[in-house]
Write a protein that holds these residues in place. Structure first.
Motif, short mmCIF file in Angstrom:
data_model
loop_
_atom_site.label_atom_id
_atom_site.label_comp_id
_atom_site.label_asym_id
_atom_site.label_seq_id
_atom_site.Cartn_x
_atom_site.Cartn_y
_atom_site.Cartn_z
N LYS A 3 70.84 21.82 30.73
CA LYS A 3 70.51 22.72 29.30
C LYS A 3 69.27 23.52 29.98
CE LYS A 3 68.94 20.38 26.04
NZ LYS A 3 68.87 19.30 24.84
N PRO A 4 69.26 24.78 29.63
CA PRO A 4 68.28 25.73 29.92
C PRO A 4 66.81 25.40 29.02
CG PRO A 4 69.99 27.13 29.12
CD PRO A 4 70.44 25.73 29.17
N ILE A 5 65.68 25.15 29.77
CA ILE A 5 64.55 24.97 29.02
C ILE A 5 63.90 26.38 28.68
CG2 ILE A 5 62.33 24.05 28.91
CD1 ILE A 5 63.39 21.84 30.96
N PRO A 6 63.45 26.53 27.25
CA PRO A 6 63.00 27.90 27.09
C PRO A 6 61.40 27.87 27.45
CG PRO A 6 63.34 26.66 25.07
CD PRO A 6 63.94 25.70 25.99
N VAL A 92 61.64 31.44 37.90
CA VAL A 92 63.03 31.57 38.45
C VAL A 92 64.13 30.72 37.56
CG1 VAL A 92 64.46 31.26 40.40
CG2 VAL A 92 62.08 31.68 40.58
N MET A 93 64.09 29.15 37.19
CA MET A 93 64.84 28.62 36.28
C MET A 93 64.05 27.23 36.01
SD MET A 93 65.56 25.64 38.04
CE MET A 93 67.30 25.06 37.99
N ALA A 94 64.62 26.93 34.77
CA ALA A 94 64.11 25.84 34.40
C ALA A 94 65.38 25.06 33.54
CB ALA A 94 62.92 25.97 33.39
N GLU A 95 65.88 23.71 33.91
CA GLU A 95 66.68 23.13 33.07
C GLU A 95 66.49 21.58 33.02
OE1 GLU A 95 70.03 24.82 35.35
OE2 GLU A 95 70.27 23.03 36.42
N LEU A 102 63.86 20.13 35.87
CA LEU A 102 63.64 21.01 36.89
C LEU A 102 63.30 22.31 36.43
CD1 LEU A 102 67.41 20.70 38.71
CD2 LEU A 102 65.33 19.21 39.42
N ALA A 103 62.40 22.77 37.34
CA ALA A 103 61.58 24.10 37.21
C ALA A 103 61.45 24.80 38.60
CB ALA A 103 60.56 24.34 36.37
N VAL A 104 61.58 25.99 38.93
CA VAL A 104 61.35 26.82 39.96
C VAL A 104 60.57 28.15 39.62
CG1 VAL A 104 62.17 27.85 42.05
CG2 VAL A 104 63.42 25.97 41.32
N LEU A 105 59.40 28.02 40.01
CA LEU A 105 58.37 29.38 40.06
C LEU A 105 58.22 30.03 41.23
CD1 LEU A 105 57.77 27.23 37.60
CD2 LEU A 105 55.57 28.20 37.59
#
Ligand SMILES: O=P(O)(O)OC[C@H]1O[C@@H](O)[C@H](O)[C@@H](O)[C@@H]1O
Length: 285
Positions: A3-6, A92-95, A102-105
């Motif tokens: 699930k994406p994290i806003p 970049v992504m967070a889910e 997970l998150a990527v910056l």
């Protein structure tokens, strides 16, 4: 199913709050790629953040995990600890996954970084929180035509109940630079009982470290494992130096101990197109 994290807001800045289905959570700011909080499943906050910290663009946050890049401390011509901790990073992504979050910056060079450090780079900070563990991975790629050297650290401020109750295990036998005495020394004893005004760079740290807290109401064992980083910094400013820090309450030096995954003594050289990866794995035992 993931699930994406806003995006959310924390202290007026863009943030991502990672929540794993098992109850573990972590918060990272886009400002500085700064991890601010980590609460393991069934546990309490593991990072110290100063109540007097500025949460302002262009300024580092005091606490959590500042990303130090491309210079450590004042060991070069750049601002102290480099510019990465004061720059806006991109998400970049967070889910949220089935058993983690997970998150990527990402941070890349821009006109301002090239003015002070004339290199094309891409930094990627990846976080994974799950159960009793937080993994922080930092990757750097040389996107330019020329080789460059950099130093780096994940400058983790661990919250402690009181400095007198804290100890660090796993440093015995290691050589270190004592930045307070300005002399190279060797750690003789297994247990480091930190006193105030401690500023050391331990070299060639291969084994996991253990932050222990033992008090009347506390019993904690936090394992700190590094990969890809050569050094580990152990820092606490002590009463006098803490009083001189504008963004930390005078008595709060008793409430944190920095144990940093770092590469300082032998800066990393990346040729054009090359990459480096370092990781700090934290586990509450
Ligand atoms: O106040 P700053 O720039 O965040 O630096 C904090 C400390 O960071 C540590 O990593 C250094 O070893 C210390 O010498 C330094 O004082």
């Amino acid at each position: 199913m993931s699930k994406p994290i806003p995006l959310s807001r924390h202290q007026g800045l863009d943030a991502i709050k990672l929540e794993s289905p098992d109850g573990a959570s972590a918060t990272v700011l886009l400002h500085g790629g700064h991890v601010l909080s980590w609460v393991p499943a069934g546990g309490v906050e593991q990072f110290y953040v100063s109540p007097d910290s500025a949460f302002a663009l262009g300024q580092p946050v005091r606490g959590g995990v500042p990303v130090i890049f491309p210079q450590f401390s004042a060991r070069g011509p750049l601002q102290r600890h480099g510019f990465a901790r004061s720059k806006p990073w991109q998400l970049v992504m967070a889910e949220q996954g089935a058993d983690d979050a997970l998150a990527v910056l990402r941070l890349t060079d821009d006109a301002a970084t090239r003015m002070v450090w004339p290199h094309a780079f891409e930094l990627e900070l990846s976080l994974r929180v799950s159960g009793r563990s937080l993994q922080i991975e930092l990757a750097c790629e040389n996107k330019g035509e020329q080789a460059f050297d950099f130093s780096t650290a994940l400058h983790s401020y661990f919250a402690i109940n009181d400095l007198d109750e804290a100890s660090v295990q796993g440093l015995a036998g290691l050589h270190y630079w004592d930045a307070v005495a300005a002399v190279e020394k060797q750690q003789r004893v297994e247990l480091l009982l930190p006193t105030g005004d401690l500023d050391r760079i331990y070299h060639q740290v291969k084994e996991p470290l253990l932050l222990r807290e033992q008090g009347i109401s506390t019993e904690r064992r936090l394992q700190i494992q590094h990969q890809g980083f050569d050094d580990a910094v152990v820092w606490n400013p002590g009463a006098e130096k803490c009083a001189a820090l504008a963004d930390v309450p005078d008595a709060d030096y008793r409430k944190f101990l920095c144990i940093e995954a770092a590469t300082i003594e032998h800066p990393i050289r990346l040729q054009a197109g090359e990459s480096w990866v370092g990781r700090q794995d934290l586990t509450l035992l």
